[in-house]
Design a protein around this motif. Structure first.
Motif, PDB file in Angstrom:
ATOM      1  N   SER A  65     -67.362  61.483-125.338  1.00 30.78           N
ATOM      2  CA  SER A  65     -66.377  61.522-124.251  1.00 30.78           C
ATOM      3  C   SER A  65     -67.032  61.838-122.911  1.00 30.78           C
ATOM      4  O   SER A  65     -66.713  61.217-121.897  1.00 30.78           O
ATOM      5  CB  SER A  65     -65.283  62.541-124.557  1.00 30.78           C
ATOM      6  OG  SER A  65     -64.552  62.132-125.689  1.00 30.78           O
ATOM      7  N   ASP A 120     -67.127  59.274-119.847  1.00 32.69           N
ATOM      8  CA  ASP A 120     -66.583  59.720-118.563  1.00 32.69           C
ATOM      9  C   ASP A 120     -67.602  59.462-117.447  1.00 32.69           C
ATOM     10  O   ASP A 120     -67.266  58.928-116.378  1.00 32.69           O
ATOM     11  CB  ASP A 120     -66.234  61.211-118.642  1.00 32.69           C
ATOM     12  CG  ASP A 120     -65.342  61.681-117.507  1.00 32.69           C
ATOM     13  OD1 ASP A 120     -64.505  60.888-117.029  1.00 32.69           O
ATOM     14  OD2 ASP A 120     -65.476  62.848-117.091  1.00 32.69           O
ATOM     15  N   SER A 144     -67.299  56.411-114.706  1.00 34.81           N
ATOM     16  CA  SER A 144     -67.241  56.819-113.295  1.00 34.81           C
ATOM     17  C   SER A 144     -68.337  56.143-112.486  1.00 34.81           C
ATOM     18  O   SER A 144     -68.110  55.713-111.345  1.00 34.81           O
ATOM     19  CB  SER A 144     -67.370  58.343-113.172  1.00 34.81           C
ATOM     20  OG  SER A 144     -66.289  58.980-113.831  1.00 34.81           O
ATOM     21  N   MET A 185     -61.821  63.243-120.612  1.00 33.28           N
ATOM     22  CA  MET A 185     -62.457  62.370-119.618  1.00 33.28           C
ATOM     23  C   MET A 185     -61.814  62.659-118.265  1.00 33.28           C
ATOM     24  O   MET A 185     -61.084  61.845-117.708  1.00 33.28           O
ATOM     25  CB  MET A 185     -62.294  60.907-120.018  1.00 33.28           C
ATOM     26  CG  MET A 185     -62.905  60.578-121.366  1.00 33.28           C
ATOM     27  SD  MET A 185     -62.581  58.878-121.869  1.00 33.28           S
ATOM     28  CE  MET A 185     -63.046  58.952-123.604  1.00 33.28           C
TER      29      MET A 185
END
Length: 333
Positions: free
Chosen positions: A70, A74, A78, A110
């Motif tokens: 996760s 994330d 991003s 996230m």
């Protein structure tokens, strides 16, 4: 189009194609519904949106619990939105046995992507589907593509047959590993290494030399396996989902892999093969629906099972009777 339901579907398709997030969420919910009328509407919707699908980069991501999936997703997602991409994350969770709902809070795991206007996170219950991949993950992926998301990240629960199932959905399969291979390398399923398009040893910010040593062992393990593609040898990288170290390298490898497979026609062939597998999965799903919902079959199947348990009927004869009741040929090939 005529008829209320068709008119409603057309409006929904237009809204999804416009990138309306609420419409996309409703379309996915419709796709996941088990109601017969919803399923019919969902098929019509997907058929209408199909011409808008197929252009996204589809990446499957797996790894054992605790590997930091996760956090890595994330950070990777991003980074990609900062580069101008629209990223959809389909995070497939173990189902709650009582409610069938997704029980892990993907949006809390996230945090950056959850508030990113160019990202869309959809936790989906696996609903007991083999391998922990949600029954409608593929359809959800296509809806996200139709809505303009050009990178789709599909996270697996990392257990059972989920790796194979997600590899059959995606173009590129990323396997996250922990530093300090050693005994862990001995326990790795050969099948995961055969599926991997890239192995990334995560948590390199903490592990230092351990991560490099693990990467060297994974490289050695890959050398004894025949690569799945004649044009691609899976690389091994060290990364940190926490600091972002190595994530640019992952994206660079994904792009390189895509260029090579597009040039040889392998990517198009791979997707055609995935579509064929999808068709057969839907055939099995619909046959199973008939078995569990048809009132005549629901009454007769327990009687057949009882007769087999008592030795009054052979399994082969029982299977033939069920097949005939489904309207299929009961003859042996």
């Amino acid at each position: 189009m005529t008829g209320g339901s068709h008119k409603k579907t057309a409006v929904t398709a237009e809204a999804v194609a416009r990138g309306d997030r609420a419409a996309l969420a409703r379309a996915i919910t419709l796709m996941e519904s088990r109601r017969a009328d919803h399923r019919e509407a969902a098929r019509a919707l997907l058929q209408e949106l199909m011409p808008r699908t197929g252009k996204a980069v589809r990446i499957g991501i797996t790894g054992v619990p605790g590997v930091g999936k996760s956090t890595a997703i994330d950070s990777l997602g991003s980074m990609l939105t900062e580069k101008g991409h629209k990223v959809a994350v389909l995070a497939v969770d173990p189902s709650s046995t009582r409610t069938g709902g997704a029980i892990l809070g993907d949006k809390t795991r996230m945090a950056r992507l959850a508030t990113d206007p160019n990202a869309f996170i959809r936790p989906s219950p696996s609903s007991g589907t083999l391998g922990g991949v949600a029954a409608k993950t593929r359809e959800t992926m296509l809806l996200c593509e139709a809505a303009g998301f050009d990178v789709i990240l599909v996270e697996t629960v990392g257990v059972g047959q989920s790796e194979t199932a997600v590899a059959d959905l995606t173009d590129f399969f990323l396997v996250l590993m922990l530093p300090g291979a050693g005994d862990e390398l001995q326990g790795i399923k050969k099948g995961i290494l055969e599926l991997a398009d890239l192995i990334a040893v995560n948590k390199a910010d903490d592990a230092g030399m351990n991560a490099k040593a693990a990467a060297a062992e994974y490289k050695a393990a890959l050398h004894i396996l025949a690569p799945a593609s004649p044009t691609w040898t899976p690389p091994v990288l060290t990364i940190s989902g926490l600091t972002g170290q190595g994530l640019d390298d992952i994206w660079s490898k994904v792009q390189d892999h895509r260029k090579r497979l597009e040039a040889t026609g392998e990517l198009a062939a791979k997707r055609r093969g995935q579509d064929q597998k999808w068709m057969w999965a839907l055939v099995h799903e619909r046959l199973h629906e008939r078995l569990t919902h048809d009132p005549i079959l629901k009454k007769r199947v327990p009687e057949i099972e009882k007769a087999i348990a008592e030795g009054a009927l052979s399994p082969d004869a029982g299977a033939s009777e069920i097949v005939k009741m489904l309207g299929l040929s009961g003859k042996n090939p």
